[in-house]
Design an enzyme around this catalytic site. Structure first.
Site, mmCIF file in Angstrom:
data_model
loop_
_atom_site.group_PDB
_atom_site.id
_atom_site.type_symbol
_atom_site.label_atom_id
_atom_site.label_comp_id
_atom_site.label_asym_id
_atom_site.label_seq_id
_atom_site.Cartn_x
_atom_site.Cartn_y
_atom_site.Cartn_z
ATOM 1 N N LYS A 30 -4.931 1.983 14.111
ATOM 2 C CA LYS A 30 -4.022 2.760 13.272
ATOM 3 C C LYS A 30 -4.645 2.913 11.882
ATOM 4 C CE LYS A 30 0.975 2.795 12.524
ATOM 5 N NZ LYS A 30 2.150 1.923 12.527
HETATM 6 C C1 E4P Z 1 5.285 2.958 12.781
HETATM 7 O O1 E4P Z 1 4.261 3.356 13.192
HETATM 8 C C2 E4P Z 1 5.629 2.893 11.345
HETATM 9 O O2 E4P Z 1 4.802 2.013 10.694
HETATM 10 C C3 E4P Z 1 7.067 2.528 11.198
HETATM 11 O O3 E4P Z 1 7.813 3.253 12.141
HETATM 12 C C4 E4P Z 1 7.622 2.656 9.798
HETATM 13 O O4 E4P Z 1 9.026 2.473 9.850
HETATM 14 P P1 E4P Z 1 9.913 2.245 8.533
HETATM 15 O O5 E4P Z 1 9.875 3.496 7.732
HETATM 16 O O6 E4P Z 1 11.288 1.948 9.058
HETATM 17 O O7 E4P Z 1 9.284 1.098 7.821
#
Ligand code: E4P
Length: 218
Positions: free
Chosen positions: A87
């Site tokens: 990622k």
């Molecule tokens: C996933 O890939 C993201 O990091 C995550 O969904 C972020 O979510 P949040 O905005 O609730 O922290």
């Protein structure tokens, strides 16, 4: 639509996996820190533990921001398990890193996507997934689901194979909305996933069935 769980909590990953509907896991540095994981060895072991639970893609985010460090980190993460998807944030160095990983057979999830332009660059660099953040756009009075719809539309029009992974999902309704606009994946905390089960008529119907079942068992 595929379901990923958006957590680094092993119990919640197990619970979602036991439902038999889990297609993968996404994590981020905030979710990992929340589990109290510290140091390179512990981080790597945690990703291995997640990969041992789930039969699907596991997004592991790089902790650095410059190109060379992201490459080193990403290659080390990808070597942990074939389920790992590296990622990478949607920055200038991040897009370069996505292209490098694509050229070297490493799958990527380009994260922190808040515009169709960012999604386009990630797709052109060959990202496996792009992660538009639905909830965080809603938080600033923008429309997160509309962005998901726009990216889905552009990718279909131009034939990009990059999958649209709706992230930052905050509610069961977000999941349904992302399903309706054609997201390939929704990554969600456990509660919104379990929320899909809820219907008062199911509860009421089951209560009646169980009362009548008891009469038959007398
Ligand atoms: C996933 O890939 C993201 O990091 C995550 O969904 C972020 O979510 P949040 O905005 O609730 O922290």
């Amino acid at each position: 639509m595929k379901f990923f769980i958006d957590t680094a909590n092993l119990d919640q990953i197990r619970q979602a996996n036991e439902l038999g509907i889990l297609d993968g896991v996404t994590t981020n540095p905030s979710l990992m820190a929340k589990e109290g994981i510290k140091g390179v060895a512990a981080i790597r072991q945690h990703y291995k533990d997640i990969c041992n639970i789930v039969d699907g893609d596991v997004s592991a985010e790089v902790l650095s921001c410059d190109f060379e460090s992201m490459i080193k980190e990403g290659e080390e993460l990808a070597a942990l398990d074939e389920k790992i998807v590296v990622k990478v944030p949607c920055t200038k160095d991040g897009i370069r890193a996505v292209k490098y990983f694509t050229d070297n057979g490493i799958r990527t999830n380009c994260t922190l996507i808040f515009s169709v332009g960012q999604a386009l660059l990630a797709a052109k660099a060959g990202a496996t997934y792009v992660s538009p953040f639905v909830g965080r756009l809603d938080d600033i009075s923008s429309d997160g689901v509309a962005l998901v719809a726009q990216i889905v539309d552009v990718f279909r029009t131009y034939g990009y194979e990059t999958q649209v992974l709706a992230a930052s999902i905050r509610s069961t309704q977000h999941i349904i909305q992302c399903l309706e606009v054609g997201a390939d994946v929704a990554t969600c905390p456990l509660n919104p996933i379990l929320g899909l089960l809820n219907h008062p008529l199911t509860d009421r119907g089951l209560e009646t069935f169980m009362k009548d079942a008891a009469k038959m068992n007398q």
